[in-house]
Design a protein around this motif. Structure first.
Motif, PDB file in Angstrom:
ATOM      1  N   ALA A 128      -2.150   1.826  -7.003  1.00 31.96           N
ATOM      2  CA  ALA A 128      -0.616   1.692  -6.572  1.00 31.96           C
ATOM      3  C   ALA A 128       0.065   2.745  -6.122  1.00 31.96           C
ATOM      4  O   ALA A 128       0.518   2.882  -5.087  1.00 31.96           O
ATOM      5  N   THR A 129      -0.604   3.904  -6.918  1.00 31.13           N
ATOM      6  CA  THR A 129       0.105   5.489  -6.683  1.00 31.13           C
ATOM      7  C   THR A 129      -0.641   5.700  -4.914  1.00 31.13           C
ATOM      8  O   THR A 129       0.163   6.092  -4.086  1.00 31.13           O
TER       9      THR A 129
ATOM     10  N   THR B 221      -1.776   3.755  -2.814  1.00 29.35           N
ATOM     11  CA  THR B 221      -0.908   2.648  -1.702  1.00 29.35           C
ATOM     12  C   THR B 221       0.188   3.113  -1.294  1.00 29.35           C
ATOM     13  O   THR B 221       0.804   3.199  -0.087  1.00 29.35           O
ATOM     14  N   ALA B 222       1.076   3.628  -2.542  1.00 32.36           N
ATOM     15  CA  ALA B 222       2.810   3.917  -1.999  1.00 32.36           C
ATOM     16  C   ALA B 222       2.606   5.280  -1.331  1.00 32.36           C
ATOM     17  O   ALA B 222       3.351   5.429  -0.378  1.00 32.36           O
ATOM     18  N   THR B 223       1.734   6.126  -1.753  1.00 27.88           N
ATOM     19  CA  THR B 223       1.609   7.495  -0.802  1.00 27.88           C
ATOM     20  C   THR B 223       1.341   7.452   0.393  1.00 27.88           C
ATOM     21  O   THR B 223       1.913   7.732   1.478  1.00 27.88           O
TER      22      THR B 223
ATOM     23  N   GLN C  11       1.422   4.383   2.157  1.00 25.13           N
ATOM     24  CA  GLN C  11       2.574   3.797   3.077  1.00 25.13           C
ATOM     25  C   GLN C  11       3.680   4.746   3.342  1.00 25.13           C
ATOM     26  O   GLN C  11       4.238   4.661   4.490  1.00 25.13           O
ATOM     27  N   ALA C  12       4.065   5.538   2.435  1.00 24.27           N
ATOM     28  CA  ALA C  12       5.073   6.628   2.708  1.00 24.27           C
ATOM     29  C   ALA C  12       4.669   7.442   3.706  1.00 24.27           C
ATOM     30  O   ALA C  12       5.739   8.081   4.365  1.00 24.27           O
TER      31      ALA C  12
END
Length: 135
Positions: A107-108, A110-112, A114-115
């Protein structure tokens, strides 16, 4: 039962390498083999059964120490199934924790990612190494 099989024969019969057989003997999981006058190890069907058990227990990712404890119980005349169930429960809990940790890491990541999806939004660093990770 007469010990008549060589290390290569017993390894093949148990589905292991010769090196593994010697390691398990060295670690005390397998009783010391009888030796020929020339020093060759000799094994019997009981050794094959023990080695097959060890291979199967390793396939369940039990440690050699855990396997040794199980074998010690069995050799002492105690049925080790309760201990095995406890080891399996412990291993399942460890795997569940690892899965949770990996899901959080995913999740971390993926979030990084996507950002930072737009390469033009992330200029090359003036300082630091890479803004994707530095921030």
């Amino acid at each position: 039962m007469a010990a008549t099989m060589t290390v290569g024969q017993v390894a093949e019969a148990a589905g292991l390498s010769r090196r593994a057989v010697r390691l398990y003997e060295e670690r005390g999981l397998l009783p010391p083999a009888r030796r020929t006058p020339a020093g060759y190890r000799l094994y019997d069907q009981n050794d094959i059964d023990t080695l097959t058990f060890i291979r199967r227990a390793r396939a369940l990712d039990l440690s050699l120490d855990d396997i040794g404890a199980i074998l010690t119980l069995r050799r002492a005349g105690t049925a080790p199934c309760t201990a095995v169930r406890n080891l399996l429960d412990t291993r399942i809990a460890e795997i569940d924790r690892a899965i949770t940790d990996l899901q959080a890491l995913r999740a971390t990541l993926t979030a990084t990612r996507q950002a930072t999806a737009d390469p033009s939004a992330t200029p090359e660093p003036a300082g630091g190494v890479c803004p994707l990770i530095d921030r």
